[in-house]
Design a protein around this motif. Sequence first.
Motif, PDB file in Angstrom:
ATOM      1  N   GLU A  53       0.867  -1.176   0.000  1.00  0.00           N
ATOM      2  CA  GLU A  53       0.000   0.000   0.000  1.00  0.00           C
ATOM      3  C   GLU A  53       0.902   1.224   0.000  1.00  0.00           C
ATOM      4  OE1 GLU A  53      -2.850  -0.114   3.176  1.00  0.00           O
ATOM      5  OE2 GLU A  53      -3.682  -2.031   2.508  1.00  0.00           O
ATOM      6  N   ASP A  54       0.363   2.329  -0.492  1.00  0.00           N
ATOM      7  CA  ASP A  54       1.179   3.544  -0.581  1.00  0.00           C
ATOM      8  C   ASP A  54       1.526   4.130   0.781  1.00  0.00           C
ATOM      9  OD1 ASP A  54       1.454   3.521  -3.313  1.00  0.00           O
ATOM     10  OD2 ASP A  54      -0.264   4.813  -3.668  1.00  0.00           O
ATOM     11  N   VAL A  55       0.525   4.352   1.611  1.00  0.00           N
ATOM     12  CA  VAL A  55       0.754   4.975   2.922  1.00  0.00           C
ATOM     13  C   VAL A  55      -0.050   4.249   3.994  1.00  0.00           C
ATOM     14  CG1 VAL A  55       1.326   7.265   2.044  1.00  0.00           C
ATOM     15  CG2 VAL A  55      -1.046   6.690   2.503  1.00  0.00           C
ATOM     16  N   PRO A  56       0.448   4.249   5.218  1.00  0.00           N
ATOM     17  CA  PRO A  56      -0.293   3.600   6.301  1.00  0.00           C
ATOM     18  C   PRO A  56      -1.388   4.504   6.846  1.00  0.00           C
ATOM     19  CG  PRO A  56       1.766   4.458   7.132  1.00  0.00           C
ATOM     20  CD  PRO A  56       1.765   4.713   5.646  1.00  0.00           C
ATOM     21  N   PRO A  57      -2.420   3.906   7.416  1.00  0.00           N
ATOM     22  CA  PRO A  57      -3.410   4.724   8.124  1.00  0.00           C
ATOM     23  C   PRO A  57      -2.832   5.122   9.479  1.00  0.00           C
ATOM     24  CG  PRO A  57      -4.007   2.406   8.203  1.00  0.00           C
ATOM     25  CD  PRO A  57      -2.768   2.512   7.367  1.00  0.00           C
ATOM     26  N   VAL A  58      -2.439   6.364   9.613  1.00  0.00           N
ATOM     27  CA  VAL A  58      -1.757   6.824  10.821  1.00  0.00           C
ATOM     28  C   VAL A  58      -2.603   7.908  11.486  1.00  0.00           C
ATOM     29  CG1 VAL A  58       0.348   7.902  11.712  1.00  0.00           C
ATOM     30  CG2 VAL A  58       0.476   6.358   9.781  1.00  0.00           C
ATOM     31  N   PRO A  59      -2.790   7.798  12.788  1.00  0.00           N
ATOM     32  CA  PRO A  59      -3.506   8.873  13.496  1.00  0.00           C
ATOM     33  C   PRO A  59      -2.748  10.199  13.354  1.00  0.00           C
ATOM     34  CG  PRO A  59      -3.182   6.964  14.923  1.00  0.00           C
ATOM     35  CD  PRO A  59      -2.412   6.712  13.668  1.00  0.00           C
ATOM     36  N   PRO A  60      -3.453  11.327  13.397  1.00  0.00           N
ATOM     37  CA  PRO A  60      -2.819  12.630  13.156  1.00  0.00           C
ATOM     38  C   PRO A  60      -1.636  12.958  14.064  1.00  0.00           C
ATOM     39  CG  PRO A  60      -5.203  12.845  13.243  1.00  0.00           C
ATOM     40  CD  PRO A  60      -4.889  11.435  13.602  1.00  0.00           C
ATOM     41  N   MET A  61      -1.642  12.548  15.309  1.00  0.00           N
ATOM     42  CA  MET A  61      -0.574  12.916  16.237  1.00  0.00           C
ATOM     43  C   MET A  61       0.430  11.779  16.454  1.00  0.00           C
ATOM     44  SD  MET A  61      -1.355  15.989  16.731  1.00  0.00           S
ATOM     45  CE  MET A  61      -0.274  16.490  18.032  1.00  0.00           C
ATOM     46  N   ALA A  62       0.524  10.845  15.542  1.00  0.00           N
ATOM     47  CA  ALA A  62       1.438   9.712  15.705  1.00  0.00           C
ATOM     48  C   ALA A  62       2.885  10.199  15.653  1.00  0.00           C
ATOM     49  CB  ALA A  62       1.196   8.683  14.615  1.00  0.00           C
ATOM     50  N   GLU A  63       3.727   9.589  16.481  1.00  0.00           N
ATOM     51  CA  GLU A  63       5.135   9.972  16.524  1.00  0.00           C
ATOM     52  C   GLU A  63       5.966   9.250  15.474  1.00  0.00           C
ATOM     53  OE1 GLU A  63       6.891   9.849  20.371  1.00  0.00           O
ATOM     54  OE2 GLU A  63       5.161  10.786  21.313  1.00  0.00           O
ATOM     55  N   THR A  64       5.572   8.044  15.126  1.00  0.00           N
ATOM     56  CA  THR A  64       6.315   7.285  14.126  1.00  0.00           C
ATOM     57  C   THR A  64       5.374   6.824  13.020  1.00  0.00           C
ATOM     58  OG1 THR A  64       5.970   5.196  15.284  1.00  0.00           O
ATOM     59  CG2 THR A  64       7.970   6.432  15.828  1.00  0.00           C
ATOM     60  N   ILE A  65       5.936   6.617  11.854  1.00  0.00           N
ATOM     61  CA  ILE A  65       5.187   6.103  10.712  1.00  0.00           C
ATOM     62  C   ILE A  65       5.732   4.716  10.402  1.00  0.00           C
ATOM     63  CG2 ILE A  65       4.644   6.431   8.286  1.00  0.00           C
ATOM     64  CD1 ILE A  65       4.895   9.440   8.788  1.00  0.00           C
ATOM     65  N   PRO A  66       4.876   3.702  10.423  1.00  0.00           N
ATOM     66  CA  PRO A  66       5.364   2.332  10.209  1.00  0.00           C
ATOM     67  C   PRO A  66       5.718   2.057   8.749  1.00  0.00           C
ATOM     68  CG  PRO A  66       2.983   2.339  10.410  1.00  0.00           C
ATOM     69  CD  PRO A  66       3.443   3.747  10.676  1.00  0.00           C
ATOM     70  N   PHE A  67       6.632   1.117   8.561  1.00  0.00           N
ATOM     71  CA  PHE A  67       6.989   0.638   7.227  1.00  0.00           C
ATOM     72  C   PHE A  67       6.091  -0.511   6.799  1.00  0.00           C
ATOM     73  CE2 PHE A  67      11.540   1.939   8.349  1.00  0.00           C
ATOM     74  CZ  PHE A  67      11.374   3.197   7.800  1.00  0.00           C
ATOM     75  N   SER A  68       5.479  -1.186   7.789  1.00  0.00           N
ATOM     76  CA  SER A  68       4.685  -2.371   7.482  1.00  0.00           C
ATOM     77  C   SER A  68       3.682  -2.639   8.588  1.00  0.00           C
ATOM     78  CB  SER A  68       5.600  -3.578   7.310  1.00  0.00           C
ATOM     79  OG  SER A  68       6.321  -3.810   8.510  1.00  0.00           O
TER      80      SER A  68
END
Length: 128
Positions: A57-72
């Motif tokens: 997938e292109d981008v993960p579903p991340v909450p707005p205030m998340a500190e890290t963005i997962p790779f998987s």
Amino acid sequence: MRRRDRRGRGIRGPLVPADLPVFRSRAQAFDDLVLDAVERLERLWSRELANVDFLVEDVPPVPPMAETIPFSRLETDPDGRARIVVYRRPVEIRTKDPDEMALLVHETVVEEVANLLGLEPESVDPEG
């Protein structure tokens, strides 16, 4: 009658033939990296990975205030199926060149397979 562009040069075609690697999009090249990593692991763990789907997938579903963005992400179903999703954009942003990207994709897939199997990444792919 042929249509011409405003400078009278005629219809332009693609710069490279579709069967050359240069023609592939970044997304298609990324899919190939994930497929290479999966094929390598399936040679070692074919029985254990029989019920696992690998997705990009292109981008993960991340909450707005998340500190890290997962790779998987690893998802498991009660019926024994699993899905490993690799996110293209975070990996692309984190890497500088194709070799580094291939290594990060491989490490990401190995880490998720290790999580699924309850093993250390080094034992999932000793040569990687």
